[in-house]
Design a protein around this motif. Structure first.
Motif: not given
Length: 509
Positions: A186-191, A193-195, A200-201
């Motif tokens: 995903s490339g998302f950071p941890f945790p 982010p809300l947006r 992510n789900i």
């Protein structure tokens, strides 16, 4: 005591097994090591065996058993070209690119055809019959080994260079796998982010769906069951989503160097597993003398990360920015001011892997040389296509102040256990998490978060300056040295070796 190590031949997976073999004989020189894998790793096994025998008096040379069939990457390259696996895992992590990657992941994790898979299983079974091991340590990505061990009810455990997050995500309380931990690729950071939580789900649900419904994997499973006496196919995703109750999994990671997760009981957190290797001085005295001249930035983006010329120019420009900043800071602070506690002029060694068939170079007259001409001509910057010592040996040389790496598990843990801050440039879906870990742990920076999987001088240059020279650099160095000292108290390879012997009934962890 005979221990069989069954592992893929790709270095990212095999490296921890090479370290494990050494640690087993360091624990007990009477342990006989048998290494079942494919041809490409044979030379590394021989070198590791020689080093282990020299280090542990009385230890016997390891026995290498070459398996039939194609190695993991060879099989992956032979998959139907319509799938375009290689393209999918290096695309920027946009929403639809991630969905495409997740659809292909089960096939990437099981790249063999049914007939290839069976050939490997039969080959491994012959090795088991010949060796009669007391226990087998199986690579988590070596599905033929997992399948054979489970089907034949052999005494075995799983050993993995992956992280606690990878194996425990689905076990997190309150459904943390959906909203807290970034989905793979995903490339998302941890945790998260809300947006980003809705995406992510979706990613997690898609990953689970495709792991259960992939047609190619189901075809291999049917053929294995039909031709291997009713055997059930066991894959990497199986041991993550549905781990057998009696299966012990050793992970080359520990809670202090991972995202905060609840660790299930079937996981043994060994800590980073680092392979003992000869020093730079022993392997390349000339390089050792060069490294001793002053603080050094080591850029090594892995064996498989090929960099096209436009991106190499961006990297060169980022290096130029760093060197200019270092010179300006040294003039302002005093000529004898050290960088990272190391006196001397800041220098850079850059291991650059060019794409096959590339016609461009880095010598005099080239575009890259044009960017770094003064530093290259003064031997302040070295651009090489190979470094003789192991990367971990370079990091342990005593003068490296920053590791610029691709975020592979081995590279990340090598820098961490060496007490060196890092800048992570993840090019592939399974590397993004390590860039995020560097920031979460306070031991480095994500160097291409805006432009991944490539890098640009505009983003990378200031980040290199921040990690090496910036006001936060001392805190990063202190933090990574603290974690390195913690890991050194109970080295991961020794913990893993004790666990293997305990499982075999020969000792206690």
């Amino acid at each position: 005591m005979k221990v069989l190590l069954a592992v893929n031949s790709e270095y990212g997976q095999a490296n921890v097994f090479l370290a494990l073999g050494h640690a087993l004989q360091a624990h007990d020189a009477a342990v006989q090591i048998h290494f079942a894998s494919f041809g490409p790793i044979a030379g590394d096994v021989s070198n590791a065996s020689d080093y282990s025998v020299r280090s542990s008096p009385g230890a016997q040379p390891w026995v290498f058993h070459q398996l039939d069939g194609p190695a993991f990457l060879e099989a992956a390259e032979n998959i139907d070209s319509d799938i375009k696996l290689g393209e999918a895992i290096v695309k920027p992590p946009t929403f639809f690119n991630v969905l495409e990657m997740l659809k292909l992941t089960p096939r990437l994790l099981l790249p063999w055809s049914g007939s290839e898979f069976l050939k490997i299983c039969q080959s491994l079974s012959r090795v088991v019959d010949e060796v009669q091991p007391d226990i087998i340590a199986v690579d988590s990505l070596f599905s033929p080994g997992l399948t054979v061990c489970r089907h034949r009810r052999l005494k075995y455990l799983v050993f993995s260079p992956n992280t606690l997050k990878d194996f425990s995500a689905v076990s997190q309380p309150w459904g943390g796998v959906f909203w807290k931990l970034p989905a793979m690729g995903s490339g998302f950071p941890f945790p998260v982010p809300l947006r980003c939580i809705p995406a992510n789900i979706i990613y997690v649900l898609c990953a689970i769906y495709h792991s259960l419904r992939n047609g190619a994997v189901r075809a291999v499973a049917a053929q294995v069951k039909r031709e291997l006496g009713g055997a059930e196919l066991v894959t990497f995703e199986d041991i993550i989503l549905r781990p057998p109750a009696d299966l012990r999994i050793l992970v080359a990671n520990r809670p202090e160097v991972d995202f905060p997760v609840v660790v299930p009981k079937h996981l043994t957190a060994c800590g980073p597993v680092i392979r003992p290797v000869p020093s730079v001085a022993d392997v390349d005295p000339e390089l050792d003398a060069w490294l001793k001249r002053g603080p050094t930035v080591f850029i090594s983006l892995g064996t498989h990360r090929m960099m096209p010329e436009p991106e190499a120019l961006e990297m060169a420009e980022a290096v130029r920015q760093l060197l200019e900043a270092a010179e300006a800071k040294q003039e302002a602070d005093g000529a004898d001011k050290a960088v990272g506690g190391i006196a001397g002029k800041l220098q850079v060694i850059w291991k650059l892997m060019k794409p096959t068939g590339a016609t461009w170079g880095t010598g005099s007259g080239s575009k890259v040389h044009g960017v770094l001409a003064q530093a290259l001509d003064a031997d302040q910057v070295r651009i090489v296509d190979w470094v003789k010592p192991q990367p971990s040996a370079v990091l342990l040389s005593g003068t490296v102040v920053c590791s610029v790496n691709h975020g592979g598990a081995n590279s990340f843990h090598d820098a961490l256990t060496s007490g060196i801050p890092q800048v992570v440039l993840p090019p592939w879906m399974d590397c993004y998490d390590f860039a995020s870990r560097a920031e979460v742990l306070g031991i480095g920076r994500w160097g291409n978060q805006k432009t991944m999987p490539a890098c640009t001088a505009r983003e990378l240059g200031p980040i290199l300056i921040d990690v090496v020279l910036g006001p936060k650099a001392p805190a990063m160095r202190a933090r990574v040295q603290e974690l390195a000292a913690l890991c050194a108290k109970s080295p991961g390879a020794a913990v893993a070796a004790a666990a293997v012997l305990e499982e075999a009934g020969a000792g206690k962890a």
